[in-house]
Scaffold this motif. Structure first.
Motif, PDB file in Angstrom:
ATOM      1  N   GLY A  87       2.780  25.748   2.685  1.00 10.17           N
ATOM      2  CA  GLY A  87       1.311  25.991   2.273  1.00 10.17           C
ATOM      3  C   GLY A  87       1.191  27.366   1.927  1.00 10.17           C
ATOM      4  O   GLY A  87       0.399  27.752   0.761  1.00 10.17           O
ATOM      5  N   THR A  88       2.074  28.253   1.989  1.00 12.53           N
ATOM      6  CA  THR A  88       1.997  29.631   1.463  1.00 12.53           C
ATOM      7  C   THR A  88       3.010  29.811   0.654  1.00 12.53           C
ATOM      8  O   THR A  88       3.284  31.065   0.140  1.00 12.53           O
ATOM      9  CB  THR A  88       2.073  30.904   2.514  1.00 12.53           C
ATOM     10  OG1 THR A  88       3.204  30.487   3.335  1.00 12.53           O
ATOM     11  CG2 THR A  88       0.891  30.471   3.735  1.00 12.53           C
ATOM     12  N   TYR A  92       5.972  26.549  -4.408  1.00 17.56           N
ATOM     13  CA  TYR A  92       5.677  25.273  -4.240  1.00 17.56           C
ATOM     14  C   TYR A  92       4.802  24.570  -5.322  1.00 17.56           C
ATOM     15  O   TYR A  92       5.132  23.257  -5.857  1.00 17.56           O
ATOM     16  CB  TYR A  92       4.769  25.152  -2.778  1.00 17.56           C
ATOM     17  CG  TYR A  92       4.269  23.681  -2.527  1.00 17.56           C
ATOM     18  CD1 TYR A  92       5.079  22.731  -1.764  1.00 17.56           C
ATOM     19  CD2 TYR A  92       3.115  23.210  -2.642  1.00 17.56           C
ATOM     20  CE1 TYR A  92       4.779  21.593  -1.494  1.00 17.56           C
ATOM     21  CE2 TYR A  92       2.637  21.855  -2.502  1.00 17.56           C
ATOM     22  CZ  TYR A  92       3.543  20.992  -2.012  1.00 17.56           C
ATOM     23  OH  TYR A  92       2.988  19.834  -1.360  1.00 17.56           O
ATOM     24  N   ARG A  96       5.509  21.300  -7.282  1.00 16.64           N
ATOM     25  CA  ARG A  96       4.982  20.241  -7.122  1.00 16.64           C
ATOM     26  C   ARG A  96       4.291  19.596  -8.416  1.00 16.64           C
ATOM     27  O   ARG A  96       4.525  18.287  -8.467  1.00 16.64           O
ATOM     28  CB  ARG A  96       3.762  20.600  -6.175  1.00 16.64           C
ATOM     29  CG  ARG A  96       2.867  19.480  -5.752  1.00 16.64           C
ATOM     30  CD  ARG A  96       3.639  18.853  -4.624  1.00 16.64           C
ATOM     31  NE  ARG A  96       3.156  17.273  -4.356  1.00 16.64           N
ATOM     32  CZ  ARG A  96       3.939  16.346  -3.920  1.00 16.64           C
ATOM     33  NH1 ARG A  96       5.014  16.764  -3.249  1.00 16.64           N
ATOM     34  NH2 ARG A  96       3.311  15.242  -3.677  1.00 16.64           N
ATOM     35  N   TYR A 123       3.026  10.978   7.976  1.00 16.76           N
ATOM     36  CA  TYR A 123       3.545  12.158   7.244  1.00 16.76           C
ATOM     37  C   TYR A 123       4.954  12.833   8.176  1.00 16.76           C
ATOM     38  O   TYR A 123       4.675  12.690   9.572  1.00 16.76           O
ATOM     39  CB  TYR A 123       2.675  13.426   7.494  1.00 16.76           C
ATOM     40  CG  TYR A 123       1.389  13.141   6.616  1.00 16.76           C
ATOM     41  CD1 TYR A 123       1.118  13.940   5.273  1.00 16.76           C
ATOM     42  CD2 TYR A 123       0.210  12.419   7.111  1.00 16.76           C
ATOM     43  CE1 TYR A 123       0.248  13.506   4.497  1.00 16.76           C
ATOM     44  CE2 TYR A 123      -0.820  12.264   6.294  1.00 16.76           C
ATOM     45  CZ  TYR A 123      -0.778  12.582   4.921  1.00 16.76           C
ATOM     46  OH  TYR A 123      -1.880  12.691   4.170  1.00 16.76           O
ATOM     47  N   THR A 210      -6.132  21.375  10.772  1.00 22.81           N
ATOM     48  CA  THR A 210      -6.292  21.412   9.462  1.00 22.81           C
ATOM     49  C   THR A 210      -6.295  20.051   9.090  1.00 22.81           C
ATOM     50  O   THR A 210      -6.018  18.907   9.723  1.00 22.81           O
ATOM     51  CB  THR A 210      -5.038  21.862   8.849  1.00 22.81           C
ATOM     52  OG1 THR A 210      -3.962  21.782   9.771  1.00 22.81           O
ATOM     53  CG2 THR A 210      -5.320  23.139   8.374  1.00 22.81           C
ATOM     54  N   GLN A 211      -7.142  19.773   7.836  1.00 24.28           N
ATOM     55  CA  GLN A 211      -7.018  18.509   7.171  1.00 24.28           C
ATOM     56  C   GLN A 211      -5.483  17.985   6.939  1.00 24.28           C
ATOM     57  O   GLN A 211      -4.996  18.913   6.360  1.00 24.28           O
ATOM     58  CB  GLN A 211      -7.976  18.585   5.922  1.00 24.28           C
ATOM     59  CG  GLN A 211      -9.406  18.760   6.527  1.00 24.28           C
ATOM     60  CD  GLN A 211     -10.268  17.507   7.162  1.00 24.28           C
ATOM     61  OE1 GLN A 211     -10.221  16.391   6.489  1.00 24.28           O
ATOM     62  NE2 GLN A 211     -10.560  17.590   8.211  1.00 24.28           N
ATOM     63  N   PRO A 213      -4.278  16.312   4.424  1.00 27.43           N
ATOM     64  CA  PRO A 213      -3.827  16.420   3.025  1.00 27.43           C
ATOM     65  C   PRO A 213      -3.514  18.010   2.574  1.00 27.43           C
ATOM     66  O   PRO A 213      -3.077  18.157   1.810  1.00 27.43           O
ATOM     67  CB  PRO A 213      -5.176  15.938   2.263  1.00 27.43           C
ATOM     68  CG  PRO A 213      -5.806  15.025   3.099  1.00 27.43           C
ATOM     69  CD  PRO A 213      -5.882  15.750   4.376  1.00 27.43           C
ATOM     70  N   HIS A 214      -4.002  18.709   3.410  1.00 28.79           N
ATOM     71  CA  HIS A 214      -3.575  20.005   3.319  1.00 28.79           C
ATOM     72  C   HIS A 214      -2.152  20.595   3.664  1.00 28.79           C
ATOM     73  O   HIS A 214      -1.706  21.739   3.507  1.00 28.79           O
ATOM     74  CB  HIS A 214      -4.561  21.234   3.817  1.00 28.79           C
ATOM     75  CG  HIS A 214      -6.048  20.906   2.959  1.00 28.79           C
ATOM     76  ND1 HIS A 214      -6.024  20.974   1.492  1.00 28.79           N
ATOM     77  CD2 HIS A 214      -6.997  20.241   3.425  1.00 28.79           C
ATOM     78  CE1 HIS A 214      -7.417  20.778   1.107  1.00 28.79           C
ATOM     79  NE2 HIS A 214      -8.053  20.226   2.244  1.00 28.79           N
ATOM     80  N   ALA A 215      -1.683  20.030   4.746  1.00 31.79           N
ATOM     81  CA  ALA A 215      -0.449  20.241   5.458  1.00 31.79           C
ATOM     82  C   ALA A 215       0.518  19.772   4.483  1.00 31.79           C
ATOM     83  O   ALA A 215       1.251  18.822   4.485  1.00 31.79           O
ATOM     84  CB  ALA A 215      -0.305  19.029   6.820  1.00 31.79           C
ATOM     85  N   ARG A 216       0.870  20.843   3.540  1.00 29.82           N
ATOM     86  CA  ARG A 216       1.769  20.462   2.340  1.00 29.82           C
ATOM     87  C   ARG A 216       3.366  20.372   2.769  1.00 29.82           C
ATOM     88  O   ARG A 216       4.089  20.037   2.177  1.00 29.82           O
ATOM     89  CB  ARG A 216       1.714  21.727   1.517  1.00 29.82           C
ATOM     90  CG  ARG A 216       0.540  21.664   0.618  1.00 29.82           C
ATOM     91  CD  ARG A 216       0.725  22.830  -0.364  1.00 29.82           C
ATOM     92  NE  ARG A 216      -0.287  23.207  -1.229  1.00 29.82           N
ATOM     93  CZ  ARG A 216      -0.505  24.352  -1.828  1.00 29.82           C
ATOM     94  NH1 ARG A 216       0.975  25.299  -2.094  1.00 29.82           N
ATOM     95  NH2 ARG A 216      -1.348  24.730  -2.633  1.00 29.82           N
TER      96      ARG A 216
END
Lengths: 278, 412, 257, 727
Positions: A87-88, A92, A96, A123, A210-211, A213-216
């Motif tokens: 995420g950070t 990425y 991606r 996931y 967290t949502q 989809p944001h859990a990259r």
């Protein structure tokens, strides 16, 4: 040593010498003091969980730290240097977008690769847990197939009570199998709603912070396949599982329990290295 | 039994095997400590040193193992200051070896002095002109630095890091290691040099006396250079030895070769300077004090062969070996070259201490010989046993070689 | 050879090698004066404590009528680049600027023996054993000199106890503290043949001021630049050459000392 | 306010205390204390404090009776130094004398009487009181008195010299059948040999070196030990340039090392050299005509005459015998005869014929009766001039197995008697040896009783001057310690033993105390009205006549003063007998010379090296000396060591030996092991060995002239060969 000591010599050589000595001593003492102060501060601010994850990450063998894009072939040989916090991660987005432009064919997607069941809805986390979003917005967490074969039959679970907070990458629950016990890290931040068991197909029901989809940092099915393959290879380097090496190449099915094929191996060590608990 | 303490992913021998190994060395250590105890309780009359042979086995040991311990500072220099990250693979081991060498040397020094209880007088009434003061100060400071550097390695033990306070302490300590490494390099530079200076300044010992730059004789710089030269060689040897004993691949061969190559270049530089220094000494320094340099080598056991051995056999030869890619890539030859290099430094330290004292200065003095007493040898052995034990425990319970988990399977 | 000027107020010792019979009275007088204990049963010539040590020097084959001589070797009290002073890690060796005497503070010595390695004259001694006197004999110790203990280095200091006593008595008689006082070390006093002379060139007691300039005067290893305050006299060329390491006689010597 | 103690509070308290402690003077004080503590272990002796005083006395360790200035701290001597001696002029002490005050604390000092019995496991000792010991011994003496056939009673005087020996002799004359035994060799033999050659037998002589210009020494220890050395050293100190010393010595000894000329001679050929010198002196007419005329008829040349004997030793022949170049012999003879006053001297222990030859040289150059040479001196006034004395018997003249009870006076610091010889004189059964000594018997000395006596400086002793001094002198060795413990002198023990046994025939001496004897001696001197008194306190010399009473004289002597006789009487006008006064002595001398002349001294080709025995650490081994002498004998290589064989470099090369090599030395009588040392002061055809090494390779015991000088003589030359020791 000090001017008040008998026979102290006020001469240049002496003063330079002692000056350097005291400078070294002061630097050393300052450093130790700084380290101590910082440690106290860290203890107080309770960043300890994150810190422990960072330390654990540092201690992981290099093979366990490969970048997800290394596995997908976009960044060959790259090691993660961001504690799996995609995420950070600075690189990425670039990889991606590359990946999206050259999406590889998902020709193996129908059934699990190498005999591992992969669920398109799930996931996958590098600690061999999966996360599945339920309709009510809660998520359930379970152990993936790979973990199940690593653990062998009848592991026992020590699950956190409802109401506990889970932190991403930090130990969520403990599994006991044989003589070894392994801490399983949480795939995501959240609050435990209910503890399950293996018969229900999941172990924890949580409300994520967290949502998804944001859990990259979590893998989707396609990636998970490649990852499982990499993990199998890694496992095979640690311990030669009979048949697995041969089966992998032609897409065969691995055995149900790795343990039983090689009871002589150091399974405690393997468990820790594979499940991010070193 | 003790698997809870062993880092996960490392395969170690059974506790039983380990206990037998430890027990053996504990017995050896006990014997050695008994010898050391005799020297402390009864006095240095237990040794075979005398008023002419004032230093013996111990000082040779000190000088040699401090040179061998140079791996700690030099690997630190490469890793933290020159940012050669491949040496992460050996830094922990190098620090442990450094700690063993320095603490061993300090312990032996404490036995070697007549009144250990007065050792602190050096700090209390320091004589800044004395090389020994410099050595004492630097070695004490550097020992502290090494102890602090060892701390994070120790605190990473699987069980210890469970404690939050130790974990954060270790974490924060780890962040400042480059600063420590820098201090270590600074201190090492001075005390390695001062150890050379110890003998180089002795004008009353024309065999050892050297001219130099400023207050430092040439041996100051030669010692620094030679210590740096085997700084990479000794970890190479120890790693290979540990690898052999534990039957594990510990580091990638490239790392060792890289160490060997650096060692080779430094050794070559050292041999060059040493040769120039020897020529200056033979042709200028020694004759100016009316001592014919050829007479030093007239004495029975110390012929010119020792000079040849020091410079060529144990200097130039390993340097060229380490600089040849083919030889370097052959594991056996690489180790041989490392061994030769380390032996060369040991010979150099031997010449500077033992030969210097054996040679007469007064024209009517006889040549002296000296054979250490069993108590001295026991103390020597105690240091080795202590080192083996500390290293064994560190190897078993700490992560000395991060690459080990990637290079080995986990089968028994 | 150039040589620094010895300050007239500093003490020098002049030892006439041609007068020394090797009787050892100086060694005994020195040990008694400075409270050096009798030898430990295991002590040898290499582990003993002999602030003053007489050695017999053989000429080899060119003794021109004198095949051997005796050389008493006290601390040479080097006036320049004093080797033991600079090396001592804790300032336990001091040169008294007024008298020129190199003084070993055994109370501060930790016994590292670096000074002994530095001394080209081997005039320093380490206490390998604790000093031990037969029962009762410790009552006969000289009250002016503190006995030392095991593990420290000691050496000749031109009988510092006597110097202090002479200083004190001179002060009583109203002498200025900067004037050199007249005294004699135990070895000089004991020497039956008066081979050892001692004094300052200023007072020129026993003629030392002239003797050091005589043609037969020499010092040991002068090329080291240590400028010893102990001079030797000999009319024999080989002895002078040998002591100064001049080449003609540098081979074949043997020693018992 | 909460009073609960949290961990935090405790930590704060601890931290605060630590900081506070560091800021307090405590840690610095502790550092200070540690430094003091590490400087003074409890077993390092504490020094005595007190005012420094000086006490004057005289040394009794050897017959030279050197004057002593003792530095005292609160009634304890801390060092001894020489004090001016009016009679010799010297003011130094030898290495042994410098440490004389240690002897009272010698490690082998005993305070109780002991009885020793031989058991299966060696010798066992048992303590008993002095009274009991005396009672036991008195009983034995009583038995002897009753049954003389059981054996004799004797006193062995280790150093027959001076008043004490005199008293013992007088005393024994009142004990029935008692014998007074003296060692075979002792001081003064050289001087006494002169009496054999002069007309008036009662005279005593001394050596006056004050004006001597040439001293010809046949291997005498000139600078060490007792006897002649103080006289020589004094001249060496005061007039080195005019005092020409020619030392004839087989190796470069400590005397030859400082002598003006060292003549290296083949050992055992000294007499040939002396006669060779005489040959040159006579031949070149360098002799003193007056003196020579008194001594010998230089014209007559009949067999066995002086001229006949010297004729056999021309320089050329002497050169080949002695190994000395011919020109050196001639030059030496000329120097000795022309640079007068000149004196030739030999050792007391030297062979009789050598002593004789040396005296011949003196007579030829007119040294006898001259200032600066040999002078006649007046004897010390004797308190018991006419008293009856038991004559001394030399040990070798005592019949074997004849003694039942032997008392040994070992008050002299050294004993050089051969113990096996002594033992042989004792009866096979029931023999009793009583050792009167301050010290435990040494190894090899088997005694039955030990009775402690005073150590030197613990008691008052009469101390006449030595045999060689040119004027008679007398001083008292006053004790340095004011309170001495029990123990006394041998003759007092003797007194008590004899009294208790009832063997005494005259009660006169039974009650005498040492002080009374000294007073008698002082009275005798005082009454002679001769001489002067030298007081070391103020370095003043006053005539004896100015002292008012004998008591004052005694008191002055007790303060450390010395009496010396008036100036030397020099003239001897009588006839001199170069060959000896009696026909028998002349014949003995001639026979030895001729025997030497016939046989010479030749080496056996299989034993090519001649042994030069040296004294090595004899002082440490034979005498009771201060342990501080270990500086010389143990902690330095100054004196020859018993484990080494000293060879000249050339000899070593010839026999293919290297320094520090182990070798075996073979003689026809045995072998001994040694380590090679190269020393260029050793003659190339000799090997220098120490006394203790001779036991294995010599058929006879070597004779040691005196413990401290360490010169050694053997009855026969010892030839050896040296081989490398195997492994």
């Amino acid at each position: 040593m000090f001017p008040f000591v008998y026979d102290f010599r006020w001469e240049a050589t002496s003063l330079i010498f002692l000056g350097v000595f005291f400078a070294v001593i002061t630097t050393l003492m300052m450093m130790v003091a700084t380290v101590t102060v910082r440690s106290v501060k860290d203890l107080r601010t309770r960043k300890i969980g994150t810190l422990r994850w960072h330390e654990t990450f540092e201690d992981l063998p290099a093979g366990a730290r490969s970048c997800r894009f290394a596995m997908s072939g976009f960044a060959p040989g790259r090691s993660c240097d961001n504690f799996f916090e995609c995420g950070t991660c600075a690189v990425y987005p670039r990889f991606r977008s590359l990946e999206e432009r050259h999406r590889p064919e998902d020709h193996e997607s129908r059934s699990g690769h190498g005999g591992f069941g992969i669920d398109e809805k799930r996931y996958y986390h590098r600690g061999h847990t999966w996360l599945q979003e339920e309709e009510d917005g809660t998520c359930v967490i379970g152990l993936d197939d790979f973990a199940a074969r690593l653990l062998g039959p009848n592991p026992t679970y020590q699950l956190p009570p409802a109401g506990s907070t889970l932190k991403q990458h930090q130990p969520a629950f403990t599994i006991q199998t044989g003589e070894s016990s392994v801490r399983v890290v949480s795939p995501i931040d959240g609050e435990v709603l209910e503890a399950g068991d293996s018969t229900r197909g999941w172990l924890l029901r949580i409300r994520p912070s967290t949502q998804l989809p944001h859990a990259r940092h979590l893998f989707r099915a396609g990636e998970a396949r490649r990852w499982f393959q990499a993990e199998l290879e890694r496992l095979n380097r640690l311990v030669e599982i009979p048949g697995v090496g041969a089966t992998l190449a032609d897409g065969g099915t691995p055995v149900d329990s790795f343990r039983e094929t090689r009871p002589d191996a150091n399974w405690d060590g393997i468990l820790g290295v594979m499940m991010l608990d070193v | 039994m003790d698997s809870k303490f062993i880092t996960r992913g490392l395969e170690r021998t059974s506790l039983r095997n380990f206990s037998v190994w430890v027990l053996f060395w504990v017995v050896v250590l006990g014997f050695g400590l008994y010898g050391a105890y005799l020297c402390l309780a009864e006095g240095l009359n237990q040794t075979n040193m005398d008023n002419r042979f004032v230093f013996g086995l111990w000082i040779f040991l000190d000088l040699a193992i401090i040179a061998f311990g140079a791996g700690a500072f030099f690997t630190g220099l490469l890793l933290y200051i020159l940012k050669r990250s491949e040496f992460t693979a050996v830094i922990n081991s190098a620090v442990v070896i450094g700690l063993i060498c320095y603490s061993g040397a300090v312990a032996v020094l404490a036995i070697d002095v007549g009144q250990p209880l007065r050792a602190w007088f050096t700090f209390w009434h320091p004589n800044a002109h004395s090389m020994l003061t410099e050595v004492t100060f630097c070695i004490s400071c550097y020992l502290v630095v090494l102890a602090v550097e060892y701390m994070p390695i120790l605190l990473k033990n699987r069980k210890l890091k469970e404690r939050p306070s130790l974990l954060v302490f270790q974490h924060n300590l780890h962040k400042v290691i480059p600063v420590l490494a820098a201090i270590g390099v600074f201190l090492s530079f001075f005390h390695q040099g001062s150890l050379g200076g110890l003998y180089g300044v002795l004008k009353g010992r024309p065999f050892a006396f050297r001219e130099g730059f400023g207050i430092w004789p040439s041996t100051f710089f030669l010692f620094v250079l030679s210590a740096a030269a085997i700084g990479p060689s000794f970890p190479l040897l120890t790693t290979s030895l540990v690898s052999k004993i534990s039957r594990k691949k510990l580091v990638k061969p490239e790392v060792l070769q890289s160490l060997g190559r650096i060692s080779g270049w430094l050794l070559l530089a050292y041999v060059l300077f040493k040769s120039v220094d020897t020529l200056v000494w033979i042709n200028r320094t020694s004759p100016s004090l009316l001592f014919s340099p050829y007479e030093y080598y007239n004495q029975e056991s110390f012929g010119t062969w020792i000079l040849f051995a020091e410079i060529v056999v144990f200097g130039l030869v390993p340097a060229l070996m380490l600089l040849t890619r083919k030889i370097r890539e052959h594991r056996g030859w690489l180790i041989t070259a490392g061994l030769l290099a380390c032996a060369g430094i040991a010979v150099n330290r031997f010449v500077m201490t033992i030969q210097t004292l054996a040679l007469p200065t007064l024209p009517f003095d006889p040549f002296l010989s000296y054979i250490p007493s069993w108590q001295e040898i026991a103390t020597f052995i105690a240091v080795i046993a202590y080192g083996v034990l500390l290293y064994s425990f560190s190897f078993r319970y700490l992560t000395l070689f991060p690459q080990e988990r990637d290079l080995n399977s986990l089968t028994r | 050879m150039k040589s620094i000027e010895i300050s007239p107020s500093q003490y020098v010792m002049v030892i006439d090698a041609d007068r020394c019979t090797g009787c050892g009275a100086c060694m005994v007088a020195c040990a008694i004066e400075n409270n050096v204990a009798p030898a430990h049963p295991d002590a040898t010539d290499r582990t003993g404590v002999t602030w003053m040590k007489v050695v017999k020097v053989s000429s080899g084959n060119n003794g021109d009528g004198k095949p051997a001589c005796y050389l008493p070797l006290p601390c040479q009290q080097c006036a320049a680049e004093t080797p033991c002073v600079t090396v001592c890690p804790q300032n336990a060796v001091e040169v008294d600027q007024q008298t020129g005497i190199v003084f070993q503070m055994s109370q501060r010595c930790l016994g590292c023996r670096y000074c002994m390695a530095a001394c080209p004259y081997h005039a320093r001694y380490f206490n390998w054993w604790d000093p031990e006197w037969p029962e009762g004999m410790e009552q006969t110790l000289n009250p002016d000199v503190a006995p030392r203990m095991r593990g420290v280095v000691e050496k000749c200091n031109f009988c510092h106890g006597r110097y202090q006593a002479a200083r004190a008595s001179a002060a009583e008689h109203g002498q200025a503290s900067s004037d050199p006082v007249t005294y004699e070390p135990a070895c000089a006093q004991a020497c039956p043949t008066r081979a050892i002379k001692f004094g300052t060139p200023a007072n020129n007691e026993q003629g030392v001021g002239d003797l050091v300039h005589s043609s037969s005067a020499f010092r040991l290893l002068p090329r080291l630049g240590t400028e010893p305050r102990v001079y030797y006299l000999s009319k024999h060329k080989w002895i002078r050459q040998m002591a100064q390491m001049e080449k003609e006689t540098s081979t074949g010597e043997e020693v018992h000392g | 306010m909460s009073s609960a103690l949290s961990r935090r509070n405790i930590l704060k308290l601890a931290g605060g205390s630590a900081l506070g402690f560091l800021l307090s003077p405590m840690p610095w004080k502790m550092l200070d204390d540690i430094s003091i503590w590490t400087q003074n272990w409890s077993w390092i002796p504490k020094l005595r404090r007190g005012p420094v005083t000086h006490k004057y006395t005289s040394c009794t360790l050897c017959p030279n009776a050197c004057r002593v200035n003792a530095r005292m701290i609160s009634e304890t001597p801390v060092s001894l130094w020489g004090a001016p001696d009016p009679c010799v002029g010297h003011s130094y002490l030898c290495s042994v004398g410098l440490a004389g005050h240690h002897l009272a604390y010698h490690p082998s000092r005993v305070r109780n009487a002991h009885r020793f019995t031989a058991t299966e496991n060696g010798i066992s000792s048992e303590q008993l009181s002095v009274e009991d010991a005396i009672a036991h011994i008195a009983k034995i003496l009583h038995n002897i008195h009753v049954r003389p056939e059981e054996g004799e009673f004797a006193l062995f005087d280790c150093r027959p010299h001076g008043m004490v020996s005199d008293i013992q002799q007088i005393f024994l004359s009142h004990v029935l059948g008692a014998r007074y035994i003296v060692p075979d060799h002792h001081e003064g033999r050289f001087m006494r040999a002169l009496m054999e050659m002069t007309e008036d037998p009662g005279q005593s002589y001394g050596l006056d070196f004050s004006r001597t210009r040439t001293l010809l020494s046949f291997g005498v220890s000139l600078f060490e030990g007792w006897g002649i050395s103080p006289l020589v050293v004094e001249q060496f100190r005061s007039r080195r340039e005019e005092f020409n010393i020619i030392q004839i010595d087989h190796h470069q000894s400590s005397s030859s090392i400082v002598a003006d000329t060292h003549i290296a001679i083949k050992p055992g050929t000294e007499m040939a050299l002396a006669l060779g010198l005489a040959h040159v002196i006579v031949g070149e007419r360098l002799y003193d005509p007056a003196s020579a005329a008194r001594a010998v008829d230089l014209k007559r040349n009949k067999p066995f005459s002086f001229m006949d004997l010297t004729r056999r030793f021309p320089p050329g022949r002497v050169a080949s015998v002695t190994g000395i170049p011919e020109d050196v012999i001639v030059r030496t003879a000329r120097e000795f005869a022309s640079n007068r006053p000149a004196t030739a001297i030999a050792d007391d222990f030297a062979p009789a014929e050598l002593i004789h030859s040396v005296w011949i040289l003196n007579h030829l150059v007119g040294a006898t009766g001259k200032n600066g040479s040999v002078v006649q001196k007046r004897p010390l006034p004797q308190p018991w001039k006419g008293a009856h004395r038991t004559p001394p018997t030399r040990l070798r003249n005592v019949p074997d197995h004849s003694l039942r009870l032997l008392m040994i006076d070992a008050s002299a610091a050294d004993t050089t008697v051969s113990w096996p010889d002594l033992r042989r004189k004792m009866r096979a059964e029931n023999a009793t040896i009583v050792l009167c000594s301050p010290y435990r018997p040494k190894r090899g000395e088997s005694v039955d009783y030990l009775i402690p006596i005073h150590a030197p400086y613990e008691t008052v002793r009469a101390n006449p001057s030595g045999e060689y001094v040119a004027t008679s002198a007398f001083q008292i060795s006053t004790p340095l310690w004011s309170k001495s413990e029990e123990g006394c002198e041998t003759w007092q023990i003797l007194q008590r033993v004899v009294s208790a046994s009832g063997a005494m025939t005259k009660e006169e001496f039974a009650q005498l105390e040492p002080e009374e004897l000294l007073r008698l001696q002082c009275d005798a001197i005082f009454n002679s009205k001769r001489g002067t008194i030298h007081h070391p306190n103020n370095d003043e010399t006053i005539p004896l006549g100015s002292v008012l009473s004998s008591g004052d004289f005694y008191a002055t002597l007790m303060e450390g003063a010395a009496w010396s006789d008036d100036g030397v009487a020099t003239s001897t006008n009588g006839r001199l007998f170069l060959m000896g006064k009696s026909t028998s002595s002349a014949q003995r001398f001639a026979e030895s010379v001729l025997a030497f002349d016939n046989a010479g001294i030749d080496s056996n080709p299989s034993f090519p090296l001649l042994v030069v025995p040296v004294g090595e650490d004899v002082a440490a081994r034979f005498g009771h000396v201060s342990p501080i002498l270990s500086k010389i004998y143990q902690e330095s290589d100054l004196k020859p060591r018993s484990r080494f064989a000293y060879l000249h470099h050339e000899t070593a090369r010839r026999f293919k030996l290297a320094a520090e090599q182990r070798v075996i030395i073979h003689s026809p009588h045995g072998a001994t092991e040694a380590i090679v040392r190269c020393d260029s002061s050793v003659r190339p055809d000799t090997v220098q060995l120490s006394v203790s090494q001779l036991d294995a390779i010599s058929p006879t015991r070597p004779r040691i002239i005196n413990s401290y000088g360490g010169r050694v003589y053997t009855d026969q030359p010892i030839f050896v060969r040296i081989e490398r020791a195997r492994s």
